[in-house]
Design an enzyme around this catalytic site. Sequence first.
Site, mmCIF file in Angstrom:
data_model
loop_
_atom_site.group_PDB
_atom_site.id
_atom_site.type_symbol
_atom_site.label_atom_id
_atom_site.label_comp_id
_atom_site.label_asym_id
_atom_site.label_seq_id
_atom_site.Cartn_x
_atom_site.Cartn_y
_atom_site.Cartn_z
ATOM 1 N N ARG A 149 -11.552 -2.421 -9.236
ATOM 2 C CA ARG A 149 -12.025 -1.943 -10.533
ATOM 3 C C ARG A 149 -11.366 -2.801 -11.605
ATOM 4 O O ARG A 149 -10.176 -3.156 -11.495
ATOM 5 C CB ARG A 149 -11.630 -0.486 -10.762
ATOM 6 N N HIS A 170 -20.425 -7.210 -10.519
ATOM 7 C CA HIS A 170 -20.180 -6.023 -9.671
ATOM 8 C C HIS A 170 -21.225 -5.899 -8.551
ATOM 9 O O HIS A 170 -21.961 -4.923 -8.482
ATOM 10 C CB HIS A 170 -20.138 -4.739 -10.527
ATOM 11 N N GLU A 220 -17.990 -3.266 -18.235
ATOM 12 C CA GLU A 220 -19.117 -3.824 -17.480
ATOM 13 C C GLU A 220 -20.400 -3.361 -18.155
ATOM 14 O O GLU A 220 -20.534 -2.163 -18.378
ATOM 15 C CB GLU A 220 -19.090 -3.342 -16.035
ATOM 16 N N SER A 266 0.857 -1.177 0.000
ATOM 17 C CA SER A 266 0.000 0.000 0.000
ATOM 18 C C SER A 266 0.892 1.225 0.000
ATOM 19 O O SER A 266 2.050 1.130 0.422
ATOM 20 C CB SER A 266 -0.838 -0.003 1.289
#
Length: 318
Positions: free
Chosen positions: A236, A284, A265, A175
Site C-alpha cells: 500500500r 495498482h 491513487e 515480520s
Amino acid sequence: MIILSHELPADWISSITDKYETIMGPSTLESAGLTPELQAALPNANGLLTMLTVRVDETLLSAAPNLKIVSQMAVGVDNIDLAACSARGIPVGHTPGVLTDATADVTLTLLLATSRRVIETAADAREGRWGTWNPTQWLGSDLAGQTLGIVGMGAIGQATARRAKAFGMNIVYHSRSSYPEAEKELSAEKVPFRQLLAQSDFVSLHTPLTAETKHLIDADAFSAMKPSAILINTARGGVVDQDALVNALRNREIRAAGLDVTTPEPLPTYHPLFQMPNCLILPHIGSATERTRRKMAQLGCENLLLGLEGKPLKHQAN
Ligand code: DGY
C-alpha cells in the site's frame, strides 16, 4: 438487497445475482465513496460487496442499519473501519490467497524492470539514443547473489521470496511472526528491521497498511539503506513516506524505486515521482489478471452469501 460498489462481469457474480436483488455502481468510481444512487440504497442494503477505493466508515455504516455483511474484493482492508464494523456485529470478508501469485509476479516484474532499467533503456532505443554497443552504458544490477529484504513474510512475501530464490537471490525478512518452514525452504533469515534495511540490495514491502506500518519507510529508513538499494512496493502506498522517497531518489540515497501503489491513487501525472527516470510506477495492477480478478470476485461473493446466512466466512478480517 445487495449493493456492489463497482460493476463486475455477470458471470463473476452470478452466485449472488441469481439469489438476491442487486444494484451496482459503475466500474470506475469518481471519488472514495459510493455513487449517490448507491448511497440512497444503503438503508435497505443487507450486504455490501466493496473494493479498496471505497471508505467504509461510521458515516456509511450509520446510513445502512440493515447491513449484515461487508465483503471486500481485496486482501487489504485499510479502507474499512474494522472496529466500527465489529462494534455493529458486522463481519468483514476479504480475499487472501487467490491473488498471491499474481501480486508476486508483479513484484518480480518491478524488481527486474528497475534493476535492468527497462523503461529508461527502452525509451532510449525508441527515441533514437541507441548508438553502437557501448560497454559501460545502461548498466544495471544483477539479481543473482544479491540480497532481497522482504518486509512482511505472509503469503505474498513468501511467494515473492520463492521467485527471487529461483533467480539466485539471498533472502532476509522482517515480520511480526516467524516462518520456520519458509526459512528452511528458502534458506531465508529473519532479521531485525534496521538490519534488513542496511543489508538488502532490494527491499520489497508486503505488509498491510495499519497504524503501525504507516510511513514505516521514512527518511530515517532511507538513510539506513544502501545507496545502491532499490525499493519495491506492491503493498500500500501509505507504508512509504512518499515525500521522503522523492528526496531519497533525488539525493541518490537509494538507486531506484518500483511502485505498484502510491498515495494518492491515481497519482497525478505532475507528481515529482513521475519525473524521475529511476522511479517506475504501475497503476495498482498487482492482482490484475482475468483469472485472479474472477477468483477474487467469486470469493467475495462467497463471503457475502455466508455473511447473509449468518455463517462463518471463508476469510474474515475483523
Ligand atoms: C489487495 O487485494 O489488497 C490488492 O491490493 C488488490 O490488488
